[in-house]
Design a protein around this motif. Structure first.
Motif: not given
Length: 237
Positions: A68-78, A144-148, A188-193, A220-223
């Protein structure tokens, strides 16, 4: 080799009274499978293997391979993702990945504007209702995007694949000004969406990534499942 964005297991534990038990654990990740949403330029999640079977030795055995690539599903961007001097994922202090969480609900604004950028005013409005964002907090943005998920067309704004598809991306994100405000004014120490990127879909220069990662604040992305959490008073792992 150091990874830029390995899978992050995000869990939120809350002791709020409205939960069924005194301490409920909420899984904030999407599943890895054939439908998992990846950045349009990436292949996606591929699982290789066969069903398990009883071996000649008389015991059951099952094992698989995945790529898998790094940037998909729920993951952390370092931070090194957009900062040459930023931390690799193994250099991020664990205390920056475990701590008090807050959820800023911007669903209404994002329903009106598919490309809404969460601004300082949105964050200050949250503070007016819930109190100041605590130092050392992990800030999660519920658009609210996660509903899709996993409908790529509705989640990303396009079902196209390849480099040309990037120009057709439409989803909310955090503004660069708000990113700087969170790092400088609230520490803040981290941000997610709950979208595919901390920058909104139409971004060309990824200014929010740059602002956060210059301060070594990972994203954190795709939370998933942020609608199950209260506005504050829970812990993120």
């Amino acid at each position: 080799m150091r990874a830029l964005a390995p899978v992050a297991v995000l869990l939120a534990a809350s002791a709020c009274a409205h939960f069924e038990s005194s301490r409920e654990i909420v899984d904030l990740t999407h599943p890895f499978d054939a439908q998992t949403v990846y950045w349009p330029t990436e292949e996606g999640f591929v699982l290789e293997g066969a069903p398990g079977a009883v071996t000649d030795g008389g015991y059951y055995y099952e094992a698989h391979r995945f790529r898998a690539a790094e940037h998909g599903c729920t993951h952390i961007d370092a931070p090194v993702h957009f900062s040459a001097t930023g931390q690799h994922v193994d250099e991020i202090p664990l205390e920056h990945l475990i701590g008090p969480g807050i959820v800023v609900n911007v669903e209404a604004a994002c329903l009106e504007d598919r490309d809404h950028q969460v601004g300082v005013a949105d964050l200050q409005a949250w503070e007016k209702e819930h109190g100041e964002i605590p130092r050392g907090a992990i800030v999660l943005l519920y658009t609210g995007t996660s509903r899709f998920w996993p409908d790529r067309a509705r989640y990303l704004g396009t079902s196209e694949r390849g480099a040309a598809a990037v120009a057709s991306l439409h989803f909310p994100g955090l503004s660069a000004d708000a990113a700087r405000w969170l790092t400088l004014e609230r520490a803040v120490v981290a941000v997610g969406i709950d979208t595919a990127s901390i920058d909104h879909g139409p971004s060309k220069r990824f200014e929010t990534h740059q602002a956060l990662f210059a301060a070594n604040v990972p994203a954190f992305e795709n939370v998933a499942a942020l609608d199950l959490l209260p506005a504050r008073d829970f812990e993120i792992v």
